[in-house]
Motif scaffolding. Structure first.
Motif, PDB file in Angstrom:
ATOM      1  N   LEU A 225       0.817  -1.205   0.000  1.00  0.00           N
ATOM      2  CA  LEU A 225       0.000   0.000   0.000  1.00  0.00           C
ATOM      3  C   LEU A 225       0.855   1.262   0.000  1.00  0.00           C
ATOM      4  O   LEU A 225       0.636   2.169  -0.817  1.00  0.00           O
ATOM      5  N   ILE A 226       1.834   1.351   0.900  1.00  0.00           N
ATOM      6  CA  ILE A 226       2.620   2.575   0.986  1.00  0.00           C
ATOM      7  C   ILE A 226       3.520   2.754  -0.236  1.00  0.00           C
ATOM      8  O   ILE A 226       3.840   3.895  -0.604  1.00  0.00           O
ATOM      9  N   ASP A 227       3.903   1.669  -0.882  1.00  0.00           N
ATOM     10  CA  ASP A 227       4.590   1.786  -2.158  1.00  0.00           C
ATOM     11  C   ASP A 227       3.681   2.505  -3.156  1.00  0.00           C
ATOM     12  O   ASP A 227       4.128   3.376  -3.916  1.00  0.00           O
ATOM     13  N   GLY A 228       2.390   2.165  -3.130  1.00  0.00           N
ATOM     14  CA  GLY A 228       1.430   2.847  -3.993  1.00  0.00           C
ATOM     15  C   GLY A 228       1.307   4.324  -3.654  1.00  0.00           C
ATOM     16  O   GLY A 228       1.203   5.176  -4.551  1.00  0.00           O
ATOM     17  N   PHE A 229       1.312   4.657  -2.349  1.00  0.00           N
ATOM     18  CA  PHE A 229       1.253   6.065  -1.934  1.00  0.00           C
ATOM     19  C   PHE A 229       2.381   6.868  -2.577  1.00  0.00           C
ATOM     20  O   PHE A 229       2.163   7.937  -3.156  1.00  0.00           O
ATOM     21  N   LEU A 294       0.317   4.239 -12.273  1.00  0.00           N
ATOM     22  CA  LEU A 294       1.362   4.129 -11.255  1.00  0.00           C
ATOM     23  C   LEU A 294       2.298   2.950 -11.479  1.00  0.00           C
ATOM     24  O   LEU A 294       3.284   2.807 -10.752  1.00  0.00           O
ATOM     25  N   ASP A 295       1.976   2.111 -12.449  1.00  0.00           N
ATOM     26  CA  ASP A 295       2.713   0.857 -12.649  1.00  0.00           C
ATOM     27  C   ASP A 295       2.774   0.090 -11.337  1.00  0.00           C
ATOM     28  O   ASP A 295       3.811  -0.407 -10.915  1.00  0.00           O
ATOM     29  N   TRP A 296       1.607   0.006 -10.679  1.00  0.00           N
ATOM     30  CA  TRP A 296       1.537  -0.560  -9.335  1.00  0.00           C
ATOM     31  C   TRP A 296       0.513  -1.671  -9.257  1.00  0.00           C
ATOM     32  O   TRP A 296      -0.573  -1.594  -9.849  1.00  0.00           O
ATOM     33  N   GLU A 297       0.867  -2.709  -8.532  1.00  0.00           N
ATOM     34  CA  GLU A 297      -0.085  -3.720  -8.091  1.00  0.00           C
ATOM     35  C   GLU A 297       0.532  -4.441  -6.900  1.00  0.00           C
ATOM     36  O   GLU A 297       1.749  -4.449  -6.730  1.00  0.00           O
TER      37      GLU A 297
END
Length: 322
Positions: A225-229, A294-297
């Motif tokens: 989660l905080i990586d996504g932030f 965000l290139d996030w998952e």
């Protein structure tokens, strides 16, 4: 496309001694930033930030965000608000004030400092959803006068304020809708399903399931989660959100309880209780936008994250027993 800056900043994290806030501060400090942690310690804990007090780049201020704050910062993460039903229903008027007045005060600071600000919103803005999985364009199905509305509507109003400050004053905003998150430093008595189940299992007492346990949730480990932030805060100003951040893999509550029993080796039994009023039957994020912008998952699997969380609570309960 994310745009990361290596420039050292002075960053304010409101709600920084809480479960998610303290992990965010750890990450920001590891990146070389100075961090100002602001918290009134209503649900946060000094234990979560004790390891940081010798860090010269860390500063703590005990302060309630419903009151104005005059400091100099380059960036703001607004996480201040009780986030579990037990805590936000304890003083519902205070909860709404924290969401609304707190947002106004943090936005006012961002306006004065001409800095970027992040809002930790919630999947609760979708209420008991009629669209599944939940996409950012869905306006939600929220009871405005129910026992959960202090949190649901407070966070919805905070989103309104963020976008109005963006349109009216040109403030750079980032609004993230957080889905169920778990990990070390969760409050053991916050009433959240992961902490409830783990603590009950480790104590060997019955595990309480509401309804038949067929309602679903999607569990995101806190590090993901905080990586996504941080990725979100590193995007260009036109990427405002709201963006869903959570794990799209769905589990029933009963499946989670059975997994916790297996992993703890507990002899606890499962018992049922009536569903709380307005408790959502489904909760699963559509993270298409986060993947694209965000290139996030999420990377951490549920079993892997539960291992770390169980270890944390096992140590915590052992310390309390001494």
């Amino acid at each position: 496309m994310t745009v990361y800056s290596t420039e050292e900043k002075r960053i304010l994290v409101s709600g920084g001694s809480g479960f998610i806030g303290s992990h965010l501060i750890d990450l920001l400090l590891s990146q070389g930033h100075e961090v100002l942690c602001v918290d009134n310690l209503f649900t946060g804990s000094k234990r979560n930030i004790d390891h940081l007090h010798d860090n010269p780049k860390f500063e703590f201020i005990r302060h309630d965000v419903t009151l104005p704050l005059y400091v100099e910062v380059d960036e703001i993460y607004n996480l201040a608000c009780p986030a579990s039903p037990i805590h936000y229903q304890h003083d519902p008027v205070k909860t709404t004030r924290t969401s609304v007045s707190g947002a106004i005060n943090m936005l006012g600071l961002a306006k004065r400092m001409k800095c970027r600000i992040f809002q930790a919103s919630t999947s609760e803005v979708y209420g008991d959803p009629e669209v599944h999985p939940q996409v950012e364009g869905y306006w939600g199905n929220v009871n405005p006068i129910g026992p959960r509305s202090c949190y649901d509507e407070g966070k919805r109003c905070a989103e309104t304020l963020f976008f109005d400050y963006n349109r009216q004053h040109g403030i750079e905003i980032k609004v993230a809708r957080i889905f169920n998150t778990y990990g070390p430093r969760m409050h053991q008595a916050d009433g959240r399903v992961v902490s409830n189940f783990i603590v009950q299992a480790l104590k060997g007492i019955p595990i309480t399931i509401y309804g038949e346990g067929q309602q679903t949730r999607s569990f995101c480990y806190v590090d993901d989660l905080i990586d996504g932030f941080v990725r979100f805060m590193g995007t260009t100003p036109d990427v405002t959100g709201p963006i869903n951040l959570g794990n799209p893999i769905e589990f029933t509550i009963r499946e989670l309880a059975e997994l916790v029993l297996e992993m703890t080796g507990s002899k606890s039994t499962l018992v049922t209780a009536p569903l709380p009023e307005d408790d959502p039957k489904q909760r699963q994020p559509d993270i298409t936008m986060a993947r694209k912008l965000l290139d996030w998952e999420p990377r951490v699997k549920l079993r892997q994250g539960l291992e770390k969380t169980i270890s944390y609570f096992d140590e915590l309960l052992s310390e309390e027993a001494r």
